[in-house]
Design an enzyme around this catalytic site. Structure first.
Site, PDB file in Angstrom:
ATOM      1  N   CYS A 108      46.766   9.842   2.280  1.00  0.00           N
ATOM      2  CA  CYS A 108      48.120   9.266   1.852  1.00  0.00           C
ATOM      3  C   CYS A 108      47.824   7.758   1.872  1.00  0.00           C
ATOM      4  O   CYS A 108      48.329   7.103   2.659  1.00  0.00           O
ATOM      5  CB  CYS A 108      49.001   9.694   2.824  1.00  0.00           C
ATOM      6  SG  CYS A 108      49.096  11.667   3.314  1.00  0.00           S
ATOM      7  N   ALA A 110      48.249   4.937  -0.409  1.00  0.00           N
ATOM      8  CA  ALA A 110      49.002   3.877  -1.004  1.00  0.00           C
ATOM      9  C   ALA A 110      49.807   3.047   0.118  1.00  0.00           C
ATOM     10  O   ALA A 110      50.251   3.735   1.050  1.00  0.00           O
ATOM     11  CB  ALA A 110      50.059   4.065  -2.006  1.00  0.00           C
ATOM     12  N   PRO A 111      49.864   1.899  -0.157  1.00  0.00           N
ATOM     13  CA  PRO A 111      49.207   0.771  -1.127  1.00  0.00           C
ATOM     14  C   PRO A 111      48.040   0.396  -0.937  1.00  0.00           C
ATOM     15  O   PRO A 111      47.470  -0.154  -2.050  1.00  0.00           O
ATOM     16  CB  PRO A 111      50.255  -0.460  -0.889  1.00  0.00           C
ATOM     17  CG  PRO A 111      50.402  -0.412   0.630  1.00  0.00           C
ATOM     18  CD  PRO A 111      50.508   0.890   0.964  1.00  0.00           C
ATOM     19  N   LYS A 114      44.779   0.792   4.314  1.00  0.00           N
ATOM     20  CA  LYS A 114      43.739   1.380   5.276  1.00  0.00           C
ATOM     21  C   LYS A 114      42.624   1.888   4.349  1.00  0.00           C
ATOM     22  O   LYS A 114      41.705   1.657   4.922  1.00  0.00           O
ATOM     23  CB  LYS A 114      44.719   2.519   5.964  1.00  0.00           C
ATOM     24  CG  LYS A 114      45.647   2.106   6.717  1.00  0.00           C
ATOM     25  CD  LYS A 114      46.498   3.095   7.211  1.00  0.00           C
ATOM     26  CE  LYS A 114      47.717   2.838   8.166  1.00  0.00           C
ATOM     27  NZ  LYS A 114      48.608   2.124   7.514  1.00  0.00           N
ATOM     28  N   ARG A 137      52.929   4.511  -6.939  1.00  0.00           N
ATOM     29  CA  ARG A 137      52.146   4.087  -5.696  1.00  0.00           C
ATOM     30  C   ARG A 137      50.549   4.082  -5.858  1.00  0.00           C
ATOM     31  O   ARG A 137      49.682   3.421  -5.545  1.00  0.00           O
ATOM     32  CB  ARG A 137      52.608   4.663  -4.551  1.00  0.00           C
ATOM     33  CG  ARG A 137      54.101   4.301  -4.077  1.00  0.00           C
ATOM     34  CD  ARG A 137      54.635   5.192  -3.052  1.00  0.00           C
ATOM     35  NE  ARG A 137      53.940   5.167  -1.849  1.00  0.00           N
ATOM     36  CZ  ARG A 137      53.665   4.278  -0.641  1.00  0.00           C
ATOM     37  NH1 ARG A 137      54.484   3.092  -0.861  1.00  0.00           N
ATOM     38  NH2 ARG A 137      53.020   4.402   0.163  1.00  0.00           N
ATOM     39  N   CYS A 230      54.325   5.339  11.179  1.00  0.00           N
ATOM     40  CA  CYS A 230      55.108   4.103  11.632  1.00  0.00           C
ATOM     41  C   CYS A 230      56.439   4.495  11.905  1.00  0.00           C
ATOM     42  O   CYS A 230      57.421   3.877  11.753  1.00  0.00           O
ATOM     43  CB  CYS A 230      55.088   3.255  10.278  1.00  0.00           C
ATOM     44  SG  CYS A 230      55.682   3.639   8.783  1.00  0.00           S
TER      45      CYS A 230
END
Length: 456
Positions: A108, A110-111, A114, A137, A230
């Site tokens: 996963c 985007a953006p 990581k 994205r 997050c």
């Protein structure tokens, strides 16, 4: 204004710590950047850093910068010397412990913060598959992969389910930075706060279960999976990992060293949670300089069976005739060439990483390093190639000081007078590659992409 249900739950979770937690919302937001080891080292950069920097404890290349600094407007940003990233968001990729030569999936992505951090650890060796399910994205992800000069990444726009059909126990390591309710970003993102609801928390938790199940099937036995969010919501953190372990007995939580200010997960916050949930990690804004995050480092137990499988086998290289224009360009202008598999999309030529799996049937935005395009038996190099090169890699270099009018004019698309041999030049700023120019008749024609030009 924080949602009332959110506040009530956080009071129950934190008890005596709640007051310190709520006061953290009045603290100044921490801003940080992460140096790109493909472009520079901390020792080199700190000698000439135009910003006031302070180390991020849990990220090798991470640095806080002051509120008066504007690194996003500096030419170094355009050159991919660093990536501006929320400091807590640097932790998951650090705990993935990516190594050169591995096959790694950022599911996963985007953006791209990581993904670019992982790529820096890989140093151009191995395969990094960066995936994003949302097309817009995914495009931003691809652009950031390009800006950071990454040569061994493939960018896809796929569902986790479809990827899992193509890759069975294929990857050495997987990062799942899962879509979540975003509670950890309330301090810096008012929209996340306004859109929050307990219903959305539950929806995110169910989505995370499915994503993790697909990731589990793509990881090799003996591999490492890092899960991160997050959010503060236990349903999406300790809950997601507890449910995952109940479904997948082949996984276990690894015990890792925490940086100062990090907290352990709490099994009391999730239903039927195992005691080992304490080995997961929480980042709270009242305990460290960063936003709210959660991460779990998981290990897939060895079973002695090697099932690594990629649908369709390996990607086949295009015929030599199609790359003759590039090879002629390289012979004339480059001092070294990257290793990889040459592939074509129309007249666009790419260099995919060594051992690239077959890409047929996948939505691919960037199948490796974009070398450039064939145009009537001549080759025009891409902006991506320029950003992936260093001055010592090319025959002709023209450097512009980062604090000069000339570099700002170049980034605005202006050509300039110059002396030297006719031909292609790698334009650099303080030694960092930033684009192409082509010199003829004492004029350096600007080849900085029109879509990236700016008034500075």
């Amino acid at each position: 204004m924080l949602p009332q249900e959110f506040e009530t739950r956080m009071k129950q979770m934190l008890g005596a710590e709640y007051e310190a937690f709520i006061q953290s919302y009045d603290k100044e937001k921490q801003q940080a950047l992460r140096l790109n080891p493909l472009k520079t080292t901390a020792a080199e950069f700190l000698k000439q850093a135009p910003f006031t920097l302070r180390k991020v404890p849990w990220a090798e290349e991470g640095y806080y910068y002051s509120s008066t600094d504007t690194p996003g407007k500096h030419p170094y940003h355009d050159a991919g010397v660093y990536y501006i990233q929320e400091p807590s968001a640097m932790a998951p990729a650090e705990y993935l412990e990516a190594m050169p030569g591995e096959k790694i999936l950022d599911l996963c992505a985007a953006p791209g913060g990581k993904s670019t951090q992982i790529a820096g650890k890989m140093n151009g060796e191995g395969l990094l598959l960066c995936n994003e399910i949302h097309p817009a994205r995914a495009k931003i992800l691809s652009e950031n992969i390009e800006r950071m000069g990454i040569v061994n990444a493939i960018v896809t726009n796929e569902t986790p389910e479809h990827l899992a059909e193509h890759f069975v126990e294929y990857f050495d390591k997987i990062l799942v930075d899962a879509p979540c309710s975003g509670e950890g970003m309330f301090r810096k993102n008012e929209i996340a706060c306004m859109e929050w609801s307990m219903e959305n928390v539950q929806n995110c938790a169910m989505r995370q279960d499915k994503i993790l199940d697909h990731a589990a099937g793509m990881l090799k036995a003996g591999g490492r999976l890092v899960y991160s969010t997050c959010t503060f919501a236990p349903e999406e953190n300790e809950g997601s990992i507890s449910r995952f372990l109940n479904r997948h007995s082949e996984f276990e939580i690894l015990t890792v060293e925490k940086a100062e200010g990090m907290s352990e997960g709490n099994p009391d916050w999730a239903l039927d949670a195992a005691e080992e949930i304490r080995h997961t990690i929480r980042l709270f804004p009242h305990k460290l300089d960063g936003e709210g995050h959660y991460l779990a480092i998981l290990h897939k137990k060895e079973d002695g069976i090697g099932r690594a499988y990629a649908k369709g086998g390996m990607e086949r290289e295009i015929t030599k005739d199609l790359i003759k224009p590039y090879l002629a360009f390289a012979e004339e202008n480059l001092n070294k060439q990257q290793e990889g598999v040459y592939i074509a999309f129309g007249d666009q030529i790419y260099l995919a990483p060594v051992q690239t799996p077959a890409l047929k049937g996948l939505k691919v935005l960037r199948p490796g390093l974009h070398l450039g395009s064939n145009k009537k038996n001549r080759f025009e190099p891409s902006h991506a190639l320029a950003l992936a090169l260093k001055p010592e890699d090319v025959r002709h270099v023209y450097d512009l000081a980062s604090d000069s009018h000339e570099i700002r004019a170049y980034l605005n698309g202006q050509s300039f007078t110059a002396e030297g041999e006719k031909g292609w030049y790698l334009i650099t700023t303080d030694g960092y590659s930033i684009g192409w120019g082509k010199l003829a008749g004492g004029m350096m024609k600007n080849h900085y992409p029109k879509g990236l030009r700016k008034n500075m």
